[in-house]
Design an enzyme around this catalytic site. Structure first.
Site, mmCIF file in Angstrom:
data_model
loop_
_atom_site.group_PDB
_atom_site.id
_atom_site.type_symbol
_atom_site.label_atom_id
_atom_site.label_comp_id
_atom_site.label_asym_id
_atom_site.label_seq_id
_atom_site.Cartn_x
_atom_site.Cartn_y
_atom_site.Cartn_z
ATOM 1 N N TYR A 19 56.144 33.920 30.377
ATOM 2 C CA TYR A 19 55.208 35.136 29.770
ATOM 3 C C TYR A 19 55.823 35.200 28.181
ATOM 4 C CZ TYR A 19 53.159 39.771 29.611
ATOM 5 O OH TYR A 19 52.230 40.460 29.392
ATOM 6 N N SER A 77 51.500 40.996 23.452
ATOM 7 C CA SER A 77 52.600 41.845 24.258
ATOM 8 C C SER A 77 53.572 42.166 23.231
ATOM 9 C CB SER A 77 52.941 41.167 25.523
ATOM 10 O OG SER A 77 54.162 41.867 26.196
HETATM 11 P P1 NAD Z 1 45.730 43.086 35.270
HETATM 12 O O1 NAD Z 1 46.718 42.367 36.356
HETATM 13 O O2 NAD Z 1 45.610 44.236 35.698
HETATM 14 O O3 NAD Z 1 44.391 42.258 34.995
HETATM 15 C C1 NAD Z 1 44.447 40.987 34.838
HETATM 16 C C2 NAD Z 1 43.005 40.479 34.709
HETATM 17 O O4 NAD Z 1 43.027 39.116 34.438
HETATM 18 C C3 NAD Z 1 42.378 40.905 36.052
HETATM 19 O O5 NAD Z 1 40.972 41.241 35.738
HETATM 20 C C4 NAD Z 1 42.551 39.543 36.678
HETATM 21 O O6 NAD Z 1 41.253 39.256 37.578
HETATM 22 C C5 NAD Z 1 42.351 38.614 35.533
HETATM 23 N N1 NAD Z 1 42.752 37.439 35.731
HETATM 24 C C6 NAD Z 1 43.929 36.774 36.375
HETATM 25 N N2 NAD Z 1 44.078 35.549 36.616
HETATM 26 C C7 NAD Z 1 42.811 35.078 36.100
HETATM 27 C C8 NAD Z 1 42.230 33.824 36.021
HETATM 28 N N3 NAD Z 1 42.997 32.693 36.396
HETATM 29 N N4 NAD Z 1 41.005 33.643 35.673
HETATM 30 C C9 NAD Z 1 40.383 34.692 35.568
HETATM 31 N N5 NAD Z 1 40.836 35.857 35.441
HETATM 32 C C10 NAD Z 1 42.042 36.095 35.774
HETATM 33 O O7 NAD Z 1 46.748 43.105 34.128
HETATM 34 P P2 NAD Z 1 46.718 43.895 32.826
HETATM 35 O O8 NAD Z 1 48.076 44.446 32.858
HETATM 36 O O9 NAD Z 1 45.443 44.549 32.803
HETATM 37 O O10 NAD Z 1 47.177 42.773 31.550
HETATM 38 C C11 NAD Z 1 46.008 42.411 30.789
HETATM 39 C C12 NAD Z 1 46.544 41.724 29.586
HETATM 40 O O11 NAD Z 1 47.513 42.472 28.964
HETATM 41 C C13 NAD Z 1 47.531 40.464 29.960
HETATM 42 O O12 NAD Z 1 47.423 39.521 29.179
HETATM 43 C C14 NAD Z 1 49.031 40.956 29.981
HETATM 44 O O13 NAD Z 1 49.673 40.067 29.660
HETATM 45 C C15 NAD Z 1 48.602 42.077 28.880
HETATM 46 N N6 NAD Z 1 49.911 43.027 28.735
HETATM 47 C C16 NAD Z 1 50.016 44.007 29.695
HETATM 48 C C17 NAD Z 1 50.820 44.895 29.635
HETATM 49 C C18 NAD Z 1 51.172 45.770 30.580
HETATM 50 O O14 NAD Z 1 52.256 46.690 30.531
HETATM 51 N N7 NAD Z 1 50.418 46.321 31.551
HETATM 52 C C19 NAD Z 1 51.660 44.851 28.373
HETATM 53 C C20 NAD Z 1 51.445 44.122 27.691
HETATM 54 C C21 NAD Z 1 50.432 43.211 27.448
#
Ligand code: NAD
Length: 266
Positions: A161, A148
């Protein structure tokens, strides 16, 4: 590669947390390049099966699903081994599953700290530990850790985080050095804001707190951190992951790669 041939035909990709958001976008992009897919993540069984079928039929690749919990080291190793057993190997590992919790340190719930560190950081270690021997024995592999902008800079109320994502970039660098001459590259992708369920929850909380409509909150959220007032898309991140799997990217390793609308530059 012959023209028209897909760049990842014959490869197998595991994307953790791919039932939603960024992970699903990455899985779609890898599958569109011909990779067979192991999906993982939580959700309602019928919806996940519908997604699995849609991807398999739409992309013409094999798609499997495993609901391993990324908080459980034995389940993570089991996920890697089941991928190898059911799809015949594991060439591309994308450590994407992640959760968020926001609170000041003095009132941050200890159980939430442990969960954020376990899912956002330790799970990548456990998956890499299980996947690396198979990749090095083949002499080819790609590991992409979804960090991130918060792997590079801090923000208030996100101690767990930010610590996990900084740690994930450190883990990426160590793995890249250890694997430098093995044919396996290891990189971190550092997105800015992406409009997924994880961010929608933060938008909804802020709209309720400030009494603003959702469009105003989106604009405020974007512009207080990012010079570019635009969300990054899951498909944009998927495109970057596909590039990291390409021949052109074979000497990119140990790098935190920003895709963040200028967030880390500001
Ligand atoms: P999201 O909530 O849409 O998806 C998260 C996914 O992880 C889902 O499929 C969920 O079921 C799965 N998950 C959560 N806990 C779990 C567990 N214990 N075991 C197995 N699966 C699990 O989130 P997102 O925004 O798509 O985030 C995905 C990644 O991207 C994360 O690592 C997040 O930190 C990173 N990220 C997101 C953003 C953003 O703005 N959305 C920015 C930077 C980084």
């Amino acid at each position: 590669m012959a023209s028209g041939e897909k760049s990842l035909s014959g490869k197998v990709a595991l994307v953790t947390g791919s039932t939603s958001g960024i992970g699903l976008g990455i899985a779609r992009c890898l599958g569109a390049q011909g990779a067979d897919l192991m999906l993982n993540g939580f959700g309602e069984a019928g919806s996940i099966e519908a997604l699995r079928t849609e991807l398999a039929e739409g992309l013409g690749v094999r798609v499997e699903y495993d609901g391993a919990d990324m908080m459980q080291p034995a389940q993570i190793a089991g996920l890697v081994h089941r991928t190898q057993a059911t799809l015949g190997g594991l060439d591309v590992l994308v450590n994407n599953a992640g959760i968020q919790h926001t609170a000041e340190i003095k009132e941050f719930p200890v159980e939430r700290w442990d969960a954020v560190i376990a899912i956002n950081l330790s799970a990548a270690f456990h998956a890499m530990r299980a996947a690396i021997p198979g990749m090095t024995s083949k002499g080819w592999g790609r590991i992409v850790n979804i960090a991130s902008a918060h792997g590079l800079v801090g923000s208030a109320q996100k101690s767990a985080y930010v610590a996990a994502k900084h740690g994930l970039i450190g883990l990426t660098k160590v793995a890249a050095i250890e694997l430098a001459n093995s044919g396996v590259t290891v990189n971190a992708v550092c997105p800015g804001w992406v409009l997924t369920p994880l961010v929608q929850a933060q938008l909804d909380a802020r709209a309720a707190r400030d009494g603003l409509d959702i469009e105003a909150v989106k604009h405020a959220l974007l512009t207080e951190k990012q010079p570019m007032a635009q969300f990054t898309t899951p498909e944009g991140i998927g495109g970057l992951v596909v590039f990291l799997c390409s021949e052109a990217a074979q000497t990119i390793t140990g790098a935190p790669l920003s895709i963040d609308g200028g967030w880390a530059a500001a």
